[in-house]
Write an enzyme that holds these catalytic residues in place. Structure first.
Site, PDB file in Angstrom:
ATOM      1  N   TYR A  33     -18.035   6.544  -1.553  1.00 53.68           N
ATOM      2  CA  TYR A  33     -19.118   5.670  -1.993  1.00 53.68           C
ATOM      3  C   TYR A  33     -19.193   4.440  -1.116  1.00 53.68           C
ATOM      4  CZ  TYR A  33     -15.903   2.389  -4.346  1.00 53.68           C
ATOM      5  OH  TYR A  33     -14.936   1.456  -4.620  1.00 53.68           O
ATOM      6  N   ARG A  52     -18.751   2.395   7.989  1.00 51.76           N
ATOM      7  CA  ARG A  52     -17.574   2.696   7.147  1.00 51.76           C
ATOM      8  C   ARG A  52     -17.788   3.999   6.375  1.00 51.76           C
ATOM      9  NH1 ARG A  52     -15.592  -1.673   2.816  1.00 51.76           N
ATOM     10  NH2 ARG A  52     -17.527  -1.015   1.814  1.00 51.76           N
ATOM     11  N   ARG A 100     -15.184  25.812  -9.651  1.00 55.68           N
ATOM     12  CA  ARG A 100     -14.016  24.935  -9.538  1.00 55.68           C
ATOM     13  C   ARG A 100     -12.840  25.636  -8.858  1.00 55.68           C
ATOM     14  NH1 ARG A 100      -9.366  23.122 -11.691  1.00 55.68           N
ATOM     15  NH2 ARG A 100      -9.054  20.869 -11.734  1.00 55.68           N
ATOM     16  N   LYS A 149     -12.915   5.058   1.487  1.00 52.66           N
ATOM     17  CA  LYS A 149     -13.562   4.543   0.268  1.00 52.66           C
ATOM     18  C   LYS A 149     -13.932   5.715  -0.638  1.00 52.66           C
ATOM     19  CE  LYS A 149     -16.775   0.857  -1.055  1.00 52.66           C
ATOM     20  NZ  LYS A 149     -15.840   0.135  -1.914  1.00 52.66           N
ATOM     21  N   GLU A 182      -4.222  -5.886  -1.630  1.00 54.61           N
ATOM     22  CA  GLU A 182      -5.615  -6.319  -1.836  1.00 54.61           C
ATOM     23  C   GLU A 182      -5.872  -6.367  -3.327  1.00 54.61           C
ATOM     24  OE1 GLU A 182      -8.485  -3.389  -0.413  1.00 54.61           O
ATOM     25  OE2 GLU A 182      -7.094  -1.766  -0.853  1.00 54.61           O
ATOM     26  N   LEU A 207      -8.512  -1.264   1.944  1.00 53.70           N
ATOM     27  CA  LEU A 207      -9.865  -0.896   2.348  1.00 53.70           C
ATOM     28  C   LEU A 207     -10.344  -1.900   3.399  1.00 53.70           C
ATOM     29  CD1 LEU A 207     -12.225   1.095   1.455  1.00 53.70           C
ATOM     30  CD2 LEU A 207     -13.229  -0.976   0.507  1.00 53.70           C
TER      31      LEU A 207
HETATM   32  N1  PMP Z   1     -10.850  -3.415  -1.555  1.00 51.16           N
HETATM   33  C1  PMP Z   1     -11.196  -2.563  -2.536  1.00 51.16           C
HETATM   34  C2  PMP Z   1     -10.126  -1.721  -3.163  1.00 51.16           C
HETATM   35  C3  PMP Z   1     -12.536  -2.470  -2.964  1.00 51.16           C
HETATM   36  O1  PMP Z   1     -12.882  -1.608  -3.930  1.00 51.16           O
HETATM   37  C4  PMP Z   1     -13.509  -3.306  -2.373  1.00 51.16           C
HETATM   38  C5  PMP Z   1     -14.949  -3.274  -2.834  1.00 51.16           C
HETATM   39  N2  PMP Z   1     -15.562  -2.067  -2.669  1.00 51.16           N
HETATM   40  C6  PMP Z   1     -13.108  -4.179  -1.352  1.00 51.16           C
HETATM   41  C7  PMP Z   1     -11.770  -4.202  -0.964  1.00 51.16           C
HETATM   42  C8  PMP Z   1     -14.104  -5.082  -0.662  1.00 51.16           C
HETATM   43  O2  PMP Z   1     -14.909  -4.348   0.226  1.00 51.16           O
HETATM   44  P1  PMP Z   1     -16.364  -4.850   0.628  1.00 51.16           P
HETATM   45  O3  PMP Z   1     -16.210  -6.236   1.154  1.00 51.16           O
HETATM   46  O4  PMP Z   1     -16.814  -3.899   1.661  1.00 51.16           O
HETATM   47  O5  PMP Z   1     -17.171  -4.816  -0.637  1.00 51.16           O
END
Ligand code: PMP
Length: 285
Positions: A33, A52, A100, A149, A182, A207
């Site tokens: 996503y 990305r 499945r 992601k 994070e 991420l």
């Molecule tokens: N880390 C994680 C685990 C996230 O889910 C997100 C948001 N999607 C971010 C960092 C921040 O990413 P972005 O700045 O691209 O929204």
């Protein structure tokens, strides 16, 4: 007005927008996503989000379902149909619908594509940024490829709920060495006592946030001392400032960590200045 979703070629009211029970996104979380900020009716940093997305798809060997240009049209059209000025657009692509079975479905199985968009309240977000948010720390129990992601977000769901249960808005995920990787849905930052801006380096354990990458540009333009390295929870407790970044909230000051005030417990100057200058460095489309 009913919200409108794009689902596999059609724009439908949410109550009629459906995917199959055999969608691999539902069965295996086998999909990816993106979330893009919408500001003044424009997408913010669409190109970086699409780059990305391409990387997430290719790491999981999911073929791109349509060209970047076609996807761009769908995202803008979904924003337009929902009359979103300020908010987000959400895009999800899964490996599609198949009986499945764990291995990939037959070549040529159409991927599922879903796009939704919703408004936020800029005044409310500004107020929150003025007050700052609380975070709590929880163990990082995710898999070893969180740079992709993917929609497999169960550890993030549990972390967010743990935050909510403890009266906080965000959870900071902590690795086995006691370092913050994070947030559950954001990148984590501190400003150390000597004024250095610090965030975890890119790699397989965070991420690569798009907001993170733009904030680095802003910090450079502002001449801030900046270091990409992991920081410990103890360092965060002792920091001069802390904040999180994500497309939905841009730069959000953190004023407490595990119920301990960060410095004097008010949003910091560095975070506020990065937030103020952010959109001058972002790309609108
Ligand atoms: N880390 C994680 C685990 C996230 O889910 C997100 C948001 N999607 C971010 C960092 C921040 O990413 P972005 O700045 O691209 O929204």
């Amino acid at each position: 007005m009913s919200r409108i979703a794009y689902v596999n070629g059609r724009y439908l009211p949410h109550e009629r927008a459906q995917v199959s029970i055999e969608d691999r996104g539902f069965q295996f979380a086998d999909g990816v996503y993106e979330v893009c900020e919408v500001r003044g009716g424009h997408l913010v940093d669409e190109r970086r989000h699409m780059a990305r997305l391409d990387r997430s798809l290719s790491e999981l060997r999911i073929a791109r379902p349509m060209s970047a240009a076609a996807l761009s049209v769908v995202m803008h059209e979904t924003v337009r149909r929902n009359r979103v000025r300020d908010g987000i657009v959400y895009l999800q692509i899964t490996r599609g619908v198949a009986r499945r079975d764990f291995p990939f479905p037959p070549e040529g199985t159409p991927r599922s594509v879903i796009v939704t968009s919703r408004s936020n309240d800029p005044a409310w977000l500004e107020q929150m940024a003025g007050e700052g948010i609380a975070v709590v720390t929880v163990p990082d129990i995710r898999w070893q490829r969180v740079d992709i992601k993917s929609v497999a977000l169960l550890p993030n769901v549990l972390a967010k709920q743990a935050a909510r249960d403890r009266g906080a808005r965000e959870a900071w995920l902590v690795d086995a060495q006691g370092r913050v990787t994070e947030g559950a849905s954001s990148n984590a930052w501190i400003v150390s006592r000597d004024g250095t801006l610090i965030t975890h380096p890119l790699g397989r354990d965070i991420l690569p946030g798009i907001t993170r990458s733009v904030v680095i540009d802003v910090a450079r333009a502002q001449g801030l001392a900046f270091e990409e390295r992991a920081f410990t929870v103890e360092e965060a407790y002792a920091a001069r400032e802390a904040f999180v970044t994500s497309a939905g909230q841009i730069v959000m000051p953190v004023v407490s960590i595990d119920s301990r005030p960060v410095a004097n417990g008010a949003p910091g100057l560095v975070a506020s200045a990065l937030r103020r200058d952010y959109h001058r460095h972002a790309e609108f489309s």
